[in-house]
Scaffold this motif. Sequence first.
Motif, PDB file in Angstrom:
ATOM      1  N   GLU A 221       2.090   9.614  -3.235  1.00 45.60           N
ATOM      2  CA  GLU A 221       1.338   8.356  -3.141  1.00 45.60           C
ATOM      3  C   GLU A 221      -0.051   8.506  -3.741  1.00 45.60           C
ATOM      4  O   GLU A 221      -0.529   7.617  -4.467  1.00 45.60           O
ATOM      5  CB  GLU A 221       1.237   7.929  -1.674  1.00 45.60           C
ATOM      6  N   ARG A 222      -0.709   9.616  -3.446  1.00 41.76           N
ATOM      7  CA  ARG A 222      -2.045   9.858  -4.002  1.00 41.76           C
ATOM      8  C   ARG A 222      -1.993   9.897  -5.526  1.00 41.76           C
ATOM      9  O   ARG A 222      -2.862   9.344  -6.208  1.00 41.76           O
ATOM     10  CB  ARG A 222      -2.603  11.185  -3.482  1.00 41.76           C
ATOM     11  N   TYR A 223      -0.972  10.559  -6.045  1.00 42.65           N
ATOM     12  CA  TYR A 223      -0.876  10.655  -7.501  1.00 42.65           C
ATOM     13  C   TYR A 223      -0.700   9.276  -8.130  1.00 42.65           C
ATOM     14  O   TYR A 223      -1.354   8.953  -9.131  1.00 42.65           O
ATOM     15  CB  TYR A 223       0.286  11.565  -7.907  1.00 42.65           C
ATOM     16  N   VAL A 224       0.172   8.463  -7.557  1.00 37.97           N
ATOM     17  CA  VAL A 224       0.400   7.132  -8.110  1.00 37.97           C
ATOM     18  C   VAL A 224      -0.865   6.285  -8.015  1.00 37.97           C
ATOM     19  O   VAL A 224      -1.225   5.579  -8.964  1.00 37.97           O
ATOM     20  CB  VAL A 224       1.578   6.434  -7.390  1.00 37.97           C
ATOM     21  N   ARG A 225      -1.577   6.354  -6.886  1.00 38.53           N
ATOM     22  CA  ARG A 225      -2.809   5.573  -6.752  1.00 38.53           C
ATOM     23  C   ARG A 225      -3.861   6.023  -7.767  1.00 38.53           C
ATOM     24  O   ARG A 225      -4.556   5.200  -8.361  1.00 38.53           O
ATOM     25  CB  ARG A 225      -3.374   5.710  -5.334  1.00 38.53           C
ATOM     26  N   ASN A 226      -3.963   7.321  -7.960  1.00 42.61           N
ATOM     27  CA  ASN A 226      -4.971   7.842  -8.888  1.00 42.61           C
ATOM     28  C   ASN A 226      -4.638   7.548 -10.348  1.00 42.61           C
ATOM     29  O   ASN A 226      -5.522   7.614 -11.217  1.00 42.61           O
ATOM     30  CB  ASN A 226      -5.127   9.353  -8.710  1.00 42.61           C
ATOM     31  N   ASN A 227      -3.380   7.244 -10.626  1.00 42.50           N
ATOM     32  CA  ASN A 227      -2.939   6.966 -12.004  1.00 42.50           C
ATOM     33  C   ASN A 227      -2.255   5.605 -12.089  1.00 42.50           C
ATOM     34  O   ASN A 227      -1.399   5.382 -12.947  1.00 42.50           O
ATOM     35  CB  ASN A 227      -1.982   8.065 -12.463  1.00 42.50           C
ATOM     36  N   SER A 228      -2.649   4.697 -11.226  1.00 39.20           N
ATOM     37  CA  SER A 228      -1.931   3.434 -11.059  1.00 39.20           C
ATOM     38  C   SER A 228      -1.877   2.581 -12.323  1.00 39.20           C
ATOM     39  O   SER A 228      -0.835   2.014 -12.652  1.00 39.20           O
ATOM     40  CB  SER A 228      -2.558   2.628  -9.907  1.00 39.20           C
ATOM     41  N   ARG A 229      -2.994   2.482 -13.042  1.00 35.63           N
ATOM     42  CA  ARG A 229      -3.024   1.634 -14.233  1.00 35.63           C
ATOM     43  C   ARG A 229      -2.039   2.153 -15.289  1.00 35.63           C
ATOM     44  O   ARG A 229      -1.253   1.382 -15.851  1.00 35.63           O
ATOM     45  CB  ARG A 229      -4.438   1.593 -14.817  1.00 35.63           C
ATOM     46  N   TYR A 258       5.221  -1.832  -2.384  1.00 34.23           N
ATOM     47  CA  TYR A 258       5.166  -0.589  -1.608  1.00 34.23           C
ATOM     48  C   TYR A 258       3.852  -0.499  -0.825  1.00 34.23           C
ATOM     49  O   TYR A 258       2.777  -0.782  -1.347  1.00 34.23           O
ATOM     50  CB  TYR A 258       5.301   0.606  -2.546  1.00 34.23           C
ATOM     51  N   ARG A 259       3.948  -0.065   0.424  1.00 32.00           N
ATOM     52  CA  ARG A 259       2.768   0.151   1.257  1.00 32.00           C
ATOM     53  C   ARG A 259       2.725   1.607   1.712  1.00 32.00           C
ATOM     54  O   ARG A 259       3.749   2.194   2.043  1.00 32.00           O
ATOM     55  CB  ARG A 259       2.793  -0.757   2.494  1.00 32.00           C
ATOM     56  N   CYS A 260       1.518   2.167   1.726  1.00 35.41           N
ATOM     57  CA  CYS A 260       1.336   3.529   2.206  1.00 35.41           C
ATOM     58  C   CYS A 260       0.235   3.555   3.265  1.00 35.41           C
ATOM     59  O   CYS A 260      -0.625   2.670   3.312  1.00 35.41           O
ATOM     60  CB  CYS A 260       1.005   4.480   1.058  1.00 35.41           C
ATOM     61  N   ASP A 261       0.270   4.560   4.108  1.00 29.10           N
ATOM     62  CA  ASP A 261      -0.696   4.684   5.206  1.00 29.10           C
ATOM     63  C   ASP A 261      -1.951   5.399   4.721  1.00 29.10           C
ATOM     64  O   ASP A 261      -1.892   6.537   4.258  1.00 29.10           O
ATOM     65  CB  ASP A 261      -0.079   5.469   6.362  1.00 29.10           C
ATOM     66  N   ARG A 268      -1.642  -0.846  -0.537  1.00 27.32           N
ATOM     67  CA  ARG A 268      -0.716  -0.934  -1.659  1.00 27.32           C
ATOM     68  C   ARG A 268      -1.149   0.010  -2.771  1.00 27.32           C
ATOM     69  O   ARG A 268      -2.292   0.451  -2.828  1.00 27.32           O
ATOM     70  CB  ARG A 268      -0.614  -2.380  -2.145  1.00 27.32           C
ATOM     71  N   LEU A 269      -0.221   0.306  -3.654  1.00 29.04           N
ATOM     72  CA  LEU A 269      -0.475   1.296  -4.698  1.00 29.04           C
ATOM     73  C   LEU A 269      -1.333   0.748  -5.830  1.00 29.04           C
ATOM     74  O   LEU A 269      -2.034   1.505  -6.495  1.00 29.04           O
ATOM     75  CB  LEU A 269       0.859   1.801  -5.262  1.00 29.04           C
ATOM     76  N   PHE A 270      -1.271  -0.566  -6.068  1.00 26.02           N
ATOM     77  CA  PHE A 270      -1.947  -1.160  -7.215  1.00 26.02           C
ATOM     78  C   PHE A 270      -3.005  -2.161  -6.757  1.00 26.02           C
ATOM     79  O   PHE A 270      -2.785  -2.935  -5.821  1.00 26.02           O
ATOM     80  CB  PHE A 270      -0.942  -1.866  -8.133  1.00 26.02           C
ATOM     81  N   THR A 271      -4.127  -2.156  -7.436  1.00 25.24           N
ATOM     82  CA  THR A 271      -5.199  -3.109  -7.149  1.00 25.24           C
ATOM     83  C   THR A 271      -4.995  -4.394  -7.955  1.00 25.24           C
ATOM     84  O   THR A 271      -4.140  -4.464  -8.850  1.00 25.24           O
ATOM     85  CB  THR A 271      -6.557  -2.512  -7.524  1.00 25.24           C
ATOM     86  N   GLN A 272      -5.816  -5.389  -7.662  1.00 24.33           N
ATOM     87  CA  GLN A 272      -5.777  -6.630  -8.419  1.00 24.33           C
ATOM     88  C   GLN A 272      -6.079  -6.378  -9.889  1.00 24.33           C
ATOM     89  O   GLN A 272      -5.470  -6.979 -10.783  1.00 24.33           O
ATOM     90  CB  GLN A 272      -6.793  -7.621  -7.850  1.00 24.33           C
TER      91      GLN A 272
END
Length: 313
Positions: A221-229, A258-261, A268-272
């Motif tokens: 999850e951290r990896y996806v959030r850090n590389n979301s774009r 997808y939701r993560c804690d 969520r993994l992606f921002t606006q």
Amino acid sequence: MPLLYEINEHKKDGHKFAQITGFEGRIADLKVPEIIEGYPVEAIGNHAFSGRDDLVTVTLPETVKTLYGFSFHNCKNLRKISLFDSLDDYYDGVCRQCDNLEEVDITIEKNWYEVIRNFLADNDKTLRFVIHAENGTSCLTFPEYVYDFNENTMARTIQFSIAGSGYAFRECVDRRKIDYRQYDGLFEKAIVDGSEIAGDIAIGRLLYPVDLSGEHCHIYERYVRNNSRNILEGLIREYHEQNENQEILDNLKKLLEYRCDIGKLKMRLFTQEDIDAGIKLASELKLNFLIPVMMNLTSKSADSPKIAPIFEF
């Protein structure tokens, strides 16, 4: 029938079966039947489809027990093979030099993972496996690797090394099982190989979390959030390149929802901002169906602020 075949007699018990020897004409999506002339289709012959440039997908029935040597060798445009763990014999070179082969979809009914081992041994390129088994569906990406040979002329020896994490990932597959914990533990090595591979691995494990521990789930999850774009735009480009593939669209929807804690919050993994950039890219690529899908999910997906990058494992 444009499908070419022969009726053979089994050497051990004498039963008769059909063996596919080729296809007359051109075909993109090959679906081999279970029965021909009342006989089960049990084999794909030597070089049956070798060197064809028309094949894109191949679907084999559960009756197939043997893939003879180089049966799909050098099929340059072959992208996906679907089959069962019914194979008793997998001969050399079945999918060798299939440079665009991306996915193997396999249904496990006999708990026989040797089939996966055979494909991985036959192809050193990156391969994604969608595995349907009793414990659920998993999606595992195995990175590529390269054998490197260096000659030491002074010592008159050949020094051998392996570049890339793909060989280590292949070691996670045994004849009777997959060691998911070992697979997940190699993720840091995959990151070194490149963001595209690491992103594919993370997405596959998050969307299909068979035997996924909480610790490794948080790492993905951290990896996806850090590389979301990059991940979001990569999925959109893949959707475009594969002619609006429904499976990619389904995965994209799941990721957007997808939701993560994060502490006590459900994030969520992606921002606006990520989604706005995705909509812009979809518009540029004229993906008219994808745009309203993303816009419909915008209000649901924009409830999380950007998370500060976390790199520790």
